[in-house]
Design a protein around this motif. Structure first.
Motif, short mmCIF file in Angstrom:
data_model
loop_
_atom_site.label_atom_id
_atom_site.label_comp_id
_atom_site.label_asym_id
_atom_site.label_seq_id
_atom_site.Cartn_x
_atom_site.Cartn_y
_atom_site.Cartn_z
N GLU A 1 0.83 -1.22 0.00
CA GLU A 1 0.00 0.00 0.00
C GLU A 1 0.86 1.26 0.00
O GLU A 1 0.40 2.33 -0.39
N LYS A 2 2.10 1.10 0.47
CA LYS A 2 3.01 2.25 0.44
C LYS A 2 3.84 2.28 -0.83
O LYS A 2 4.14 3.34 -1.35
N VAL A 3 4.21 1.11 -1.33
CA VAL A 3 5.23 1.05 -2.39
C VAL A 3 4.65 0.85 -3.79
O VAL A 3 5.16 1.40 -4.77
N VAL A 4 3.58 0.05 -3.90
CA VAL A 4 3.11 -0.34 -5.23
C VAL A 4 1.71 0.19 -5.56
O VAL A 4 1.49 0.76 -6.63
N PHE A 5 0.76 0.02 -4.65
CA PHE A 5 -0.64 0.30 -4.98
C PHE A 5 -0.91 1.75 -5.41
O PHE A 5 -1.70 1.97 -6.34
N PRO A 6 -0.28 2.73 -4.75
CA PRO A 6 -0.55 4.11 -5.21
C PRO A 6 -0.18 4.32 -6.68
O PRO A 6 -0.83 5.07 -7.39
N LYS A 7 0.87 3.63 -7.13
CA LYS A 7 1.30 3.77 -8.53
C LYS A 7 0.27 3.15 -9.48
O LYS A 7 0.08 3.62 -10.60
N ILE A 8 -0.37 2.10 -9.03
CA ILE A 8 -1.42 1.49 -9.87
C ILE A 8 -2.56 2.48 -10.04
O ILE A 8 -3.03 2.74 -11.15
N LEU A 9 -2.96 3.06 -8.94
CA LEU A 9 -4.08 4.01 -8.98
C LEU A 9 -3.73 5.26 -9.79
O LEU A 9 -4.59 5.88 -10.39
N ALA A 10 -2.46 5.60 -9.80
CA ALA A 10 -2.03 6.77 -10.56
C ALA A 10 -1.90 6.46 -12.05
O ALA A 10 -1.59 7.33 -12.84
N GLY A 11 -2.13 5.17 -12.41
CA GLY A 11 -2.11 4.82 -13.83
C GLY A 11 -0.72 4.57 -14.38
O GLY A 11 -0.50 4.65 -15.59
N ALA A 12 0.23 4.22 -13.51
CA ALA A 12 1.61 4.03 -13.98
C ALA A 12 1.77 2.79 -14.87
O ALA A 12 2.76 2.66 -15.57
N PHE A 13 0.79 1.89 -14.84
CA PHE A 13 0.97 0.62 -15.54
C PHE A 13 0.06 0.43 -16.73
O PHE A 13 0.13 -0.56 -17.42
N SER A 14 -0.83 1.36 -16.95
CA SER A 14 -1.73 1.19 -18.07
C SER A 14 -2.34 2.53 -18.43
O SER A 14 -3.06 3.13 -17.65
N HIS A 15 -2.03 2.98 -19.64
CA HIS A 15 -2.59 4.26 -20.08
C HIS A 15 -4.10 4.15 -20.23
O HIS A 15 -4.83 5.11 -20.07
N GLU A 16 -4.54 2.92 -20.56
CA GLU A 16 -5.97 2.76 -20.78
C GLU A 16 -6.74 2.68 -19.46
O GLU A 16 -7.86 3.14 -19.36
N MET A 17 -6.08 2.03 -18.46
CA MET A 17 -6.79 1.77 -17.21
C MET A 17 -6.91 3.00 -16.33
O MET A 17 -7.76 3.06 -15.47
N ASP A 18 -6.01 3.93 -16.51
CA ASP A 18 -5.89 4.93 -15.46
C ASP A 18 -7.09 5.87 -15.31
O ASP A 18 -8.04 5.57 -14.57
N HIS A 19 -7.08 6.97 -16.02
CA HIS A 19 -8.05 8.03 -15.69
C HIS A 19 -9.50 7.64 -16.00
O HIS A 19 -10.39 7.87 -15.20
N LYS A 20 -9.72 7.03 -17.15
CA LYS A 20 -11.10 6.70 -17.52
C LYS A 20 -11.70 5.68 -16.55
O LYS A 20 -12.84 5.81 -16.12
N THR A 21 -10.90 4.67 -16.25
CA THR A 21 -11.40 3.65 -15.32
C THR A 21 -11.62 4.23 -13.93
O THR A 21 -12.62 3.96 -13.28
N ARG A 22 -10.67 5.05 -13.53
CA ARG A 22 -10.75 5.66 -12.20
C ARG A 22 -12.00 6.55 -12.11
O ARG A 22 -12.70 6.55 -11.11
N LEU A 23 -12.26 7.27 -13.18
CA LEU A 23 -13.43 8.15 -13.20
C LEU A 23 -14.71 7.32 -13.05
O LEU A 23 -15.61 7.65 -12.27
N GLN A 24 -14.75 6.20 -13.81
CA GLN A 24 -15.91 5.32 -13.71
C GLN A 24 -16.08 4.81 -12.28
O GLN A 24 -17.18 4.81 -11.73
#
Lengths: 230, 230
Positions: A144-167
């Motif tokens: 939760e400190k090292v990896v998960f915030p980066k996932i939520l910030a969209g570091a691993f998928s341009h498609e998953m990040d903002h649009k998915t997060r918005l949904q």
């Protein structure tokens, strides 16, 4: 044991190992064991075997819960992008684990301390040791400190990040209708620009611009998120 | 919900789901969802994504603890042989899960109920549902009945079984010296036979014969195990 490591784990992650031998093993490369046979040390490879699976489940569980509407195919792609050598090597460096691993001289001289495969294995071995020492939840707390915030910030998928997060954010209040409308495109083919607006149940909540329709939609979603989450 | 499934889970595995919807989702193939869109069902693919990682960790942890002397490379090979489509499809059939999955008509007519990939996914989806419903230990308890005994019986690795098992059994009493001695080889190259004896702290405890040195050692270990465990 490396006191810098112990200190940093405590200060940065509030982690104190009960079994320091396990931690030491995680930070012992096979090349070091081979050069110090008389010490009868264990290298970190078996811990890496275990930690690999621990990380896989922790990330899978996080994605499963965080993206309840995302189909399996996309989750699998995203997981593969997170749990890969390049990403894990970066995490290891960010945690400064590269400073504390014990290497043989040959490995050290050939630049092993910066080799992505070695750092990736080290990160997994550390997670394996943490799992054995303190259980699955402790691993999740660390991630939760090292990896998960980066996932939520969209570091691993341009498609998953903002649009998915918005949904994600919007559907907390039930079924939602989100649509992206292309409102303008301009410029010659090689440097064309697209303008998009995003609507939530008919109301405009964001707009963005980009070099493709997809990027413009991402920008619009990011813009909407910024306003919603402010 | 399929009452046969509920009954069998209770009787065979002492399992009662708190959230029967999760179980139902695990047994719902996408082809069924597609043919019954008005029901707005969820298929089992996301649960399979999660269950895949749950199984990977459960098997890894089991191997890590059960084979403390086996190096990472062999553990990884063994894990891959266990967590593969063919094996998981067999487990699903043994649990009679194939009888309870809901398929679309097309999938049913094309033999989907016997398709290994579908059964493998079903097994993983079931584990994903069980994990969400009752946690990791419940999954381990289930696997202790369905999967782990087969690992110990050597169903997944000819190399891992007898010799490793013998080492396991003997080292319970501390450090041990086990050695295999080739005592005879006979016959022409294409049908050569090897005879091996296995010694434990200098005492002969078994002997065996085979078409290669490795197979002869396996036979000797199996022979020793038979006598030790009688």
């Amino acid at each position: 044991m490396d006191h810098v490591l112990l200190k940093e784990l405590k200060e940065k992650f509030n982690l104190v190992f009960h079994d320091v031998d396990l931690l030491e093993q995680a930070f012992t490369h096979s090349s070091y064991v081979n050069e110090h046979r008389y010490l009868q040390l264990s290298d970190n490879e078996r811990l890496e075997f275990l930690g690999d699976a621990v990380l896989e489940l922790a990330v899978s569980k996080f994605l499963y819960r965080k993206y309840p509407q995302v189909p399996e195919g996309k989750l699998t792609k995203l997981r593969a992008a997170i749990v890969c050598e390049e990403s894990l090597a970066k995490f290891a460096k960010e945690c400064r684990f590269d400073q504390s691993i014990r290497l043989g001289k040959g490995e050290e001289h050939s630049g092993g301390r910066n080799r992505p495969a070695l750092l990736c294995d080290l990160f997994e071995a550390f997670l394996g040791a943490l799992y054995l020492d303190q259980g699955f939840e402790a691993v999740e707390t660390f991630l939760e400190k090292v990896v998960f915030p980066k996932i939520l910030a969209g570091a691993f998928s341009h498609e998953m990040d903002h649009k998915t997060r918005l949904q994600e954010v919007l559907q907390r209040s039930g079924d939602v209708l989100i649509d992206y409308r292309l409102i303008k495109e301009e410029g010659p083919a090689h440097e064309r620009q697209f303008w998009t607006q995003v609507y939530f149940n008919g109301e405009k909540i964001g707009e963005g611009q980009g070099k493709s329709k997809k990027l413009a939609e991402q920008a619009a979603a990011a813009n909407a998120l910024n306003q919603l989450l402010d």
